[in-house]
Write a protein that holds these residues in place. Structure first.
Motif, PDB file in Angstrom:
ATOM      1  N   SER A 217      69.180  31.475  45.097  1.00 55.39           N
ATOM      2  CA  SER A 217      67.917  31.485  45.579  1.00 55.39           C
ATOM      3  C   SER A 217      66.987  31.657  44.281  1.00 55.39           C
ATOM      4  CB  SER A 217      67.424  32.432  46.536  1.00 55.39           C
ATOM      5  OG  SER A 217      68.017  33.614  46.122  1.00 55.39           O
ATOM      6  N   PRO A 218      65.784  30.998  44.040  1.00 55.38           N
ATOM      7  CA  PRO A 218      64.934  31.259  43.113  1.00 55.38           C
ATOM      8  C   PRO A 218      64.170  32.499  43.024  1.00 55.38           C
ATOM      9  CG  PRO A 218      64.062  29.822  44.550  1.00 55.38           C
ATOM     10  CD  PRO A 218      65.348  29.905  44.970  1.00 55.38           C
ATOM     11  N   PRO A 219      63.668  32.933  41.952  1.00 56.00           N
ATOM     12  CA  PRO A 219      62.858  34.372  41.871  1.00 56.00           C
ATOM     13  C   PRO A 219      61.585  34.081  42.488  1.00 56.00           C
ATOM     14  CG  PRO A 219      63.098  33.236  39.714  1.00 56.00           C
ATOM     15  CD  PRO A 219      63.927  32.667  40.531  1.00 56.00           C
ATOM     16  N   PRO A 220      60.767  34.954  42.854  1.00 53.33           N
ATOM     17  CA  PRO A 220      59.584  34.828  43.300  1.00 53.33           C
ATOM     18  C   PRO A 220      58.471  33.970  42.445  1.00 53.33           C
ATOM     19  CG  PRO A 220      60.146  36.970  43.754  1.00 53.33           C
ATOM     20  CD  PRO A 220      60.997  36.547  42.809  1.00 53.33           C
ATOM     21  N   PRO A 221      57.579  33.330  43.228  1.00 53.81           N
ATOM     22  CA  PRO A 221      56.671  32.370  42.418  1.00 53.81           C
ATOM     23  C   PRO A 221      55.691  33.471  41.280  1.00 53.81           C
ATOM     24  CG  PRO A 221      55.897  32.357  44.520  1.00 53.81           C
ATOM     25  CD  PRO A 221      57.455  33.094  44.679  1.00 53.81           C
ATOM     26  N   LYS A 222      55.244  32.984  40.389  1.00 50.61           N
ATOM     27  CA  LYS A 222      54.557  33.801  39.430  1.00 50.61           C
ATOM     28  C   LYS A 222      52.981  34.328  40.084  1.00 50.61           C
ATOM     29  CE  LYS A 222      55.869  32.936  34.709  1.00 50.61           C
ATOM     30  NZ  LYS A 222      55.417  32.632  33.336  1.00 50.61           N
ATOM     31  N   TRP A 223      52.696  33.246  40.858  1.00 51.17           N
ATOM     32  CA  TRP A 223      51.417  33.720  41.604  1.00 51.17           C
ATOM     33  C   TRP A 223      51.549  35.000  42.183  1.00 51.17           C
ATOM     34  CZ3 TRP A 223      51.090  34.318  46.961  1.00 51.17           C
ATOM     35  CH2 TRP A 223      51.997  33.582  47.510  1.00 51.17           C
ATOM     36  N   LEU A 224      52.952  34.995  43.240  1.00 46.17           N
ATOM     37  CA  LEU A 224      53.054  36.192  44.005  1.00 46.17           C
ATOM     38  C   LEU A 224      53.252  37.545  43.005  1.00 46.17           C
ATOM     39  CD1 LEU A 224      53.689  37.498  46.657  1.00 46.17           C
ATOM     40  CD2 LEU A 224      55.860  36.769  46.368  1.00 46.17           C
ATOM     41  N   GLY A 225      53.814  37.250  41.913  1.00 42.87           N
ATOM     42  CA  GLY A 225      54.369  37.975  40.893  1.00 42.87           C
ATOM     43  C   GLY A 225      52.920  38.857  40.270  1.00 42.87           C
ATOM     44  N   ALA A 226      51.955  37.867  40.086  1.00 42.32           N
ATOM     45  CA  ALA A 226      50.777  38.635  39.823  1.00 42.32           C
ATOM     46  C   ALA A 226      50.050  39.381  40.601  1.00 42.32           C
ATOM     47  CB  ALA A 226      49.770  37.206  39.384  1.00 42.32           C
ATOM     48  N   ILE A 227      50.091  38.989  42.026  1.00 41.50           N
ATOM     49  CA  ILE A 227      49.470  39.808  43.067  1.00 41.50           C
ATOM     50  C   ILE A 227      50.153  41.203  43.250  1.00 41.50           C
ATOM     51  CG2 ILE A 227      48.978  40.121  45.463  1.00 41.50           C
ATOM     52  CD1 ILE A 227      48.511  37.046  45.502  1.00 41.50           C
ATOM     53  N   LEU A 228      51.559  41.139  43.195  1.00 40.30           N
ATOM     54  CA  LEU A 228      52.413  42.188  43.158  1.00 40.30           C
ATOM     55  C   LEU A 228      52.171  43.248  42.081  1.00 40.30           C
ATOM     56  CD1 LEU A 228      55.731  40.866  44.647  1.00 40.30           C
ATOM     57  CD2 LEU A 228      53.974  42.263  46.134  1.00 40.30           C
ATOM     58  N   THR A 229      52.094  42.658  40.714  1.00 41.35           N
ATOM     59  CA  THR A 229      51.866  43.523  39.569  1.00 41.35           C
ATOM     60  C   THR A 229      50.695  43.905  39.445  1.00 41.35           C
ATOM     61  OG1 THR A 229      53.566  41.794  38.474  1.00 41.35           O
ATOM     62  CG2 THR A 229      52.412  43.364  37.166  1.00 41.35           C
ATOM     63  N   ALA A 230      49.670  43.423  39.843  1.00 40.45           N
ATOM     64  CA  ALA A 230      48.255  44.176  39.991  1.00 40.45           C
ATOM     65  C   ALA A 230      48.158  45.081  40.844  1.00 40.45           C
ATOM     66  CB  ALA A 230      47.137  43.080  40.370  1.00 40.45           C
ATOM     67  N   THR A 231      48.614  44.784  42.124  1.00 43.04           N
ATOM     68  CA  THR A 231      48.958  46.138  43.098  1.00 43.04           C
ATOM     69  C   THR A 231      49.670  47.289  42.480  1.00 43.04           C
ATOM     70  OG1 THR A 231      48.902  44.091  44.734  1.00 43.04           O
ATOM     71  CG2 THR A 231      49.829  46.469  45.435  1.00 43.04           C
ATOM     72  N   SER A 232      50.611  46.868  41.917  1.00 46.79           N
ATOM     73  CA  SER A 232      51.379  48.123  41.254  1.00 46.79           C
ATOM     74  C   SER A 232      50.412  48.805  40.181  1.00 46.79           C
ATOM     75  CB  SER A 232      52.713  47.428  40.417  1.00 46.79           C
ATOM     76  OG  SER A 232      53.126  48.614  39.766  1.00 46.79           O
ATOM     77  N   GLY A 233      49.553  48.185  39.470  1.00 46.82           N
ATOM     78  CA  GLY A 233      48.758  48.881  38.481  1.00 46.82           C
ATOM     79  C   GLY A 233      47.660  49.705  39.419  1.00 46.82           C
ATOM     80  N   PHE A 234      47.398  48.956  40.464  1.00 48.87           N
ATOM     81  CA  PHE A 234      46.422  49.766  41.325  1.00 48.87           C
ATOM     82  C   PHE A 234      46.772  50.945  42.004  1.00 48.87           C
ATOM     83  CE2 PHE A 234      44.751  50.266  45.707  1.00 48.87           C
ATOM     84  CZ  PHE A 234      43.307  50.662  45.410  1.00 48.87           C
ATOM     85  N   THR A 235      47.986  50.907  42.493  1.00 46.97           N
ATOM     86  CA  THR A 235      48.727  51.881  43.129  1.00 46.97           C
ATOM     87  C   THR A 235      49.251  52.904  42.502  1.00 46.97           C
ATOM     88  OG1 THR A 235      50.652  50.858  43.548  1.00 46.97           O
ATOM     89  CG2 THR A 235      49.165  51.056  45.433  1.00 46.97           C
ATOM     90  N   SER A 236      49.644  52.513  41.138  1.00 45.41           N
ATOM     91  CA  SER A 236      49.971  53.696  39.983  1.00 45.41           C
ATOM     92  C   SER A 236      48.500  54.243  39.669  1.00 45.41           C
ATOM     93  CB  SER A 236      50.691  52.927  38.676  1.00 45.41           C
ATOM     94  OG  SER A 236      50.923  53.813  37.840  1.00 45.41           O
ATOM     95  N   PHE A 237      47.698  53.567  39.385  1.00 48.81           N
ATOM     96  CA  PHE A 237      46.403  54.410  39.059  1.00 48.81           C
ATOM     97  C   PHE A 237      46.060  55.470  40.193  1.00 48.81           C
ATOM     98  CE2 PHE A 237      42.028  55.476  38.610  1.00 48.81           C
ATOM     99  CZ  PHE A 237      41.569  55.567  37.275  1.00 48.81           C
ATOM    100  N   VAL A 238      46.126  55.060  41.212  1.00 51.75           N
ATOM    101  CA  VAL A 238      45.674  56.042  42.497  1.00 51.75           C
ATOM    102  C   VAL A 238      46.565  57.184  42.750  1.00 51.75           C
ATOM    103  CG1 VAL A 238      45.107  56.139  44.855  1.00 51.75           C
ATOM    104  CG2 VAL A 238      44.243  54.235  43.576  1.00 51.75           C
ATOM    105  N   ALA A 239      48.026  57.098  42.524  1.00 46.93           N
ATOM    106  CA  ALA A 239      48.781  57.844  43.085  1.00 46.93           C
ATOM    107  C   ALA A 239      50.411  57.809  42.237  1.00 46.93           C
ATOM    108  CB  ALA A 239      49.296  57.904  44.506  1.00 46.93           C
ATOM    109  N   HIS A 240      50.254  57.204  41.150  1.00 48.19           N
ATOM    110  CA  HIS A 240      51.598  56.932  40.412  1.00 48.19           C
ATOM    111  C   HIS A 240      52.542  56.463  41.491  1.00 48.19           C
ATOM    112  CE1 HIS A 240      49.572  58.989  37.105  1.00 48.19           C
ATOM    113  NE2 HIS A 240      49.946  60.309  37.688  1.00 48.19           N
ATOM    114  N   ALA A 241      52.033  55.475  42.250  1.00 45.94           N
ATOM    115  CA  ALA A 241      53.297  54.960  43.161  1.00 45.94           C
ATOM    116  C   ALA A 241      53.370  53.426  42.969  1.00 45.94           C
ATOM    117  CB  ALA A 241      52.700  55.031  44.638  1.00 45.94           C
TER     118      ALA A 241
END
Length: 252
Positions: free
Chosen positions: A129-153
């Motif tokens: 199976s292929p890896p997730p598409p880049k557009w989804l990766g961009a959303i998830l990675t931006a979400t990671s930066g956001f949740t990391s800022f708020v609670a290191h999560a």
């Protein structure tokens, strides 16, 4: 000479010391699977913003040690994609920090984490199976930066994108160490601007700092010896515990 105004409550250190050790292991040995538990654990005795601020210097030391230990295993192509998206998330976190209830953010991250795990268990990907598409990766990675800022999560969202790539454990860990080094470094100025880096929090951080290298060294030794299948099972376990704890914090 007066003593430093650090936190003196024994109950705080009873949860903070295990949290720092767990964070050290996760930073160098198991990606971010267990690391997102650190702030929720410390939030049993202090507020989420205060716990996040206390961990800032500790995270810096751990990130530097992790990069030094895994400097030969980075996936630079993936890093160049992840870092800019993650910085977008920290910028959003900076702008919205005072408007958001930390419990709401915790609940959202926790629900997302548990849904991802349910999807992986109920509909496991095939070997081809292929890896997730880049557009989804961009959303998830931006979400990671956001949740990391708020609670290191930031671990659960970025794991949801990178885990399906099935990277070797050392490459996964090294790449995550670079990503979170940059993300955590970008938080210093906003945290100071928000008034979170006060003397009491920094003094408490210094008191906890000796436990940081212990966790990192344990994680480094494990990462070089663990089998890939067990490696990802432990990450899933860490994400499950993190998800449950964050949901509990959000809805209690």
């Amino acid at each position: 000479m007066s003593s430093l105004p650090l936190i003196t409550d024994w109950a705080f250190y009873a949860v903070a010391i295990p949290a720092v050790l767990l964070l050290g292991v996760s930073k160098s040995g198991f990606g971010a699977g267990f690391g997102s538990l650190a702030v929720p654990m410390m939030a049993l005795t202090v507020t989420v913003p205060q716990a996040a601020a206390i961990l800032m210097p500790i995270l810096f030391v751990m990130d530097v040690m992790g990069i030094a230990a895994f400097r030969r295993h980075f996936d630079w192509k993936l890093v160049r994609f992840l870092v800019p998206m993650g910085l977008v998330g920290t910028l959003v976190g900076t702008l919205l920090f005072k408007l958001l209830d930390a419990r709401v953010v915790a609940a959202i991250v926790g629900v997302f984490t548990l849904l991802f795990l349910a999807q992986r268990l109920l509909f496991p990907p095939r070997a081809d199976s292929p890896p997730p598409p880049k557009w989804l990766g961009a959303i998830l990675t931006a979400t990671s930066g956001f949740t990391s800022f708020v609670a290191h999560a930031g671990g659960p969202p970025i794991n949801a994108y990178v885990i399906p790539m099935r990277l070797p454990p050392l490459v996964f860990t090294a790449t995550m160490s670079v990503f979170f080094f940059v993300i955590n470094l970008s938080k210093w100025v906003p945290y100071a601007w928000l008034g979170l880096l006060d003397l009491r929090n920094m003094a408490t951080s210094v008191a906890l700092l000796p436990f940081a290298p212990i966790g990192v060294m344990v994680g480094v030794r494990l990462a070089h010896r663990i089998q890939p299948q067990l490696f990802y099972r432990l990450i899933y376990l860490g994400m499950f515990l993190t998800g449950c704890k964050l949901v509990w914090d959000g809805f209690r």
